[in-house]
Write a protein that holds these residues in place. Sequence first.
Motif, PDB file in Angstrom:
ATOM      1  N   VAL A   1       0.944  -1.045  -0.098  1.00 34.75           N
ATOM      2  CA  VAL A   1       0.004  -0.037  -0.209  1.00 34.75           C
ATOM      3  C   VAL A   1       0.741   1.342  -0.122  1.00 34.75           C
ATOM      4  N   GLY A   2       0.444   1.995  -0.891  1.00 29.67           N
ATOM      5  CA  GLY A   2       1.155   3.396  -0.924  1.00 29.67           C
ATOM      6  C   GLY A   2       0.336   4.498  -1.346  1.00 29.67           C
ATOM      7  N   ARG A   3       1.082   5.743  -1.569  1.00 28.83           N
ATOM      8  CA  ARG A   3       0.083   6.960  -1.810  1.00 28.83           C
ATOM      9  C   ARG A   3       0.730   7.334  -2.850  1.00 28.83           C
ATOM     10  N   LEU A   4      -0.079   7.521  -4.146  1.00 25.75           N
ATOM     11  CA  LEU A   4       0.208   7.902  -5.316  1.00 25.75           C
ATOM     12  C   LEU A   4      -0.142   9.471  -5.492  1.00 25.75           C
ATOM     13  N   ALA A   5       0.836  10.210  -5.875  1.00 20.85           N
ATOM     14  CA  ALA A   5       0.660  11.785  -6.091  1.00 20.85           C
ATOM     15  C   ALA A   5       0.857  12.120  -7.686  1.00 20.85           C
ATOM     16  N   VAL A   6      -0.185  12.920  -8.067  1.00 18.42           N
ATOM     17  CA  VAL A   6      -0.264  13.161  -9.421  1.00 18.42           C
ATOM     18  C   VAL A   6      -0.720  14.692  -9.440  1.00 18.42           C
TER      19      VAL A   6
ATOM     20  N   ALA B   1      -6.300   9.544 -15.731  1.00 15.40           N
ATOM     21  CA  ALA B   1      -6.187  10.420 -16.537  1.00 15.40           C
ATOM     22  C   ALA B   1      -5.032  11.214 -16.336  1.00 15.40           C
ATOM     23  N   SER B   2      -4.747  11.360 -15.007  1.00 16.46           N
ATOM     24  CA  SER B   2      -3.791  12.284 -14.300  1.00 16.46           C
ATOM     25  C   SER B   2      -2.309  11.454 -14.439  1.00 16.46           C
ATOM     26  N   ALA B   3      -2.465  10.362 -14.259  1.00 14.70           N
ATOM     27  CA  ALA B   3      -1.053   9.538 -14.051  1.00 14.70           C
ATOM     28  C   ALA B   3      -0.514   9.068 -15.401  1.00 14.70           C
ATOM     29  N   LEU B   4      -1.493   8.694 -16.404  1.00  9.98           N
ATOM     30  CA  LEU B   4      -1.094   8.099 -17.578  1.00  9.98           C
ATOM     31  C   LEU B   4      -0.069   9.031 -18.355  1.00  9.98           C
ATOM     32  N   GLY B   5       1.031   8.649 -18.619  1.00  7.80           N
ATOM     33  CA  GLY B   5       1.959   9.292 -19.560  1.00  7.80           C
ATOM     34  C   GLY B   5       2.723  10.451 -18.940  1.00  7.80           C
ATOM     35  N   ASN B   6       2.270  10.714 -17.562  1.00 11.54           N
ATOM     36  CA  ASN B   6       3.064  11.695 -16.853  1.00 11.54           C
ATOM     37  C   ASN B   6       3.716  11.418 -15.639  1.00 11.54           C
ATOM     38  N   MET B   7       4.500  12.345 -15.122  1.00  9.29           N
ATOM     39  CA  MET B   7       5.528  11.981 -13.958  1.00  9.29           C
ATOM     40  C   MET B   7       4.605  11.728 -12.817  1.00  9.29           C
TER      41      MET B   7
ATOM     42  N   ALA C   1       4.399   7.144 -15.639  1.00  9.86           N
ATOM     43  CA  ALA C   1       3.305   6.052 -15.405  1.00  9.86           C
ATOM     44  C   ALA C   1       2.981   5.741 -16.920  1.00  9.86           C
ATOM     45  N   THR C   2       3.003   4.570 -17.148  1.00 13.54           N
ATOM     46  CA  THR C   2       2.640   3.978 -18.658  1.00 13.54           C
ATOM     47  C   THR C   2       1.458   2.866 -18.480  1.00 13.54           C
ATOM     48  N   ALA C   3       0.723   2.718 -19.491  1.00  6.72           N
ATOM     49  CA  ALA C   3      -0.107   1.679 -19.651  1.00  6.72           C
ATOM     50  C   ALA C   3       0.588   0.372 -19.725  1.00  6.72           C
ATOM     51  N   LEU C   4       0.119  -0.471 -19.069  1.00  6.03           N
ATOM     52  CA  LEU C   4       0.254  -1.949 -19.623  1.00  6.03           C
ATOM     53  C   LEU C   4      -0.832  -2.713 -20.556  1.00  6.03           C
ATOM     54  N   PRO C   5      -0.506  -3.674 -21.381  1.00  4.53           N
ATOM     55  CA  PRO C   5      -1.710  -3.964 -22.179  1.00  4.53           C
ATOM     56  C   PRO C   5      -2.553  -5.130 -21.200  1.00  4.53           C
ATOM     57  N   ASN C   6      -3.917  -4.979 -21.129  1.00  2.00           N
ATOM     58  CA  ASN C   6      -4.745  -5.746 -20.647  1.00  2.00           C
ATOM     59  C   ASN C   6      -4.963  -7.030 -21.170  1.00  2.00           C
ATOM     60  N   THR C   7      -3.755  -7.843 -21.231  1.00  2.00           N
ATOM     61  CA  THR C   7      -3.840  -9.037 -21.772  1.00  2.00           C
ATOM     62  C   THR C   7      -3.870 -10.215 -20.742  1.00  2.00           C
ATOM     63  N   PRO C   8      -4.487 -11.367 -21.318  1.00  3.92           N
ATOM     64  CA  PRO C   8      -4.576 -12.408 -20.098  1.00  3.92           C
ATOM     65  C   PRO C   8      -3.363 -12.758 -19.528  1.00  3.92           C
ATOM     66  N   GLU C   9      -2.159 -12.522 -20.006  1.00  4.48           N
ATOM     67  CA  GLU C   9      -0.873 -12.751 -19.577  1.00  4.48           C
ATOM     68  C   GLU C   9      -0.712 -11.652 -18.331  1.00  4.48           C
TER      69      GLU C   9
ATOM     70  N   PHE D   1      -4.255  -1.459 -16.091  1.00  8.51           N
ATOM     71  CA  PHE D   1      -2.824  -1.571 -15.369  1.00  8.51           C
ATOM     72  C   PHE D   1      -1.772  -0.615 -15.654  1.00  8.51           C
ATOM     73  N   LEU D   2      -1.274   0.021 -14.686  1.00 10.36           N
ATOM     74  CA  LEU D   2      -0.180   1.108 -14.976  1.00 10.36           C
ATOM     75  C   LEU D   2       1.052   0.739 -14.419  1.00 10.36           C
ATOM     76  N   ARG D   3       2.158   1.000 -15.074  1.00 12.44           N
ATOM     77  CA  ARG D   3       3.534   0.818 -14.381  1.00 12.44           C
ATOM     78  C   ARG D   3       4.208   2.102 -14.068  1.00 12.44           C
ATOM     79  N   ILE D   4       4.940   2.047 -12.927  1.00 18.00           N
ATOM     80  CA  ILE D   4       5.434   3.434 -12.701  1.00 18.00           C
ATOM     81  C   ILE D   4       7.009   3.083 -13.165  1.00 18.00           C
ATOM     82  N   VAL D   5       7.701   3.692 -13.936  1.00 20.53           N
ATOM     83  CA  VAL D   5       9.007   3.147 -14.324  1.00 20.53           C
ATOM     84  C   VAL D   5       9.661   4.294 -13.639  1.00 20.53           C
ATOM     85  N   PRO D   6      10.561   3.797 -12.632  1.00 18.09           N
ATOM     86  CA  PRO D   6      11.217   5.041 -11.752  1.00 18.09           C
ATOM     87  C   PRO D   6      12.477   5.547 -12.496  1.00 18.09           C
ATOM     88  N   GLU D   7      12.590   6.804 -12.042  1.00 14.57           N
ATOM     89  CA  GLU D   7      13.638   7.821 -12.522  1.00 14.57           C
ATOM     90  C   GLU D   7      14.425   8.136 -11.343  1.00 14.57           C
TER      91      GLU D   7
END
Length: 155
Positions: free
Chosen positions: A27-32, A63-69, A93-101, A121-127
């Motif tokens: 559990v964490g807090r996401l800031a956008v 909407a606020s996270a996708l493609g943004n810091m 934050a980038t979208a992951l495909p909603n695939t069965p895998e 599903f979103l992935r946070i790629v850390p900088e």
Amino acid sequence: MTPDASIPETAQLPTEECWRLLRGTSVGRLAVWVQDHPEIFPINYKVHQESLVFRTGAGTKLASALGNMVALEADGADTDSGIAWSVVVKGSATALPNTPEVVASLGHLLFPWETGRKDHFLRIVPEEVSGRRFRISAPLTWGGSLDEATRAGLE
């Protein structure tokens, strides 16, 4: 609460220790950034390949996270030892495909607290990953006046 004298007042954590702590909680807090102000959302996440993955539904968070810091903060404390930690991950934050895998490998590990559809599903790629460990200090050492509720709880 017995303070551990081997832990300094505040210690910066190495990146590897930050990842270990992040793996130990979910559990964490996401800031956008939303239009002209920050918003913070509690999320359930999992560490996956040196990144963080969470699921969400349509709305402000997506909407606020996708493609943004974004920034995610997770914390923990051991009240017996009097030691707490805080880790912050900043990245895009980038979208992951909603695939069965993806659903099979990650979807069953993410348990949102709130009901409703969480099919994104979103992935946070850390900088940047940073963390610190510190002693929990007694409230009377905080250096400010106590409000009535805090004072009553200590008396």
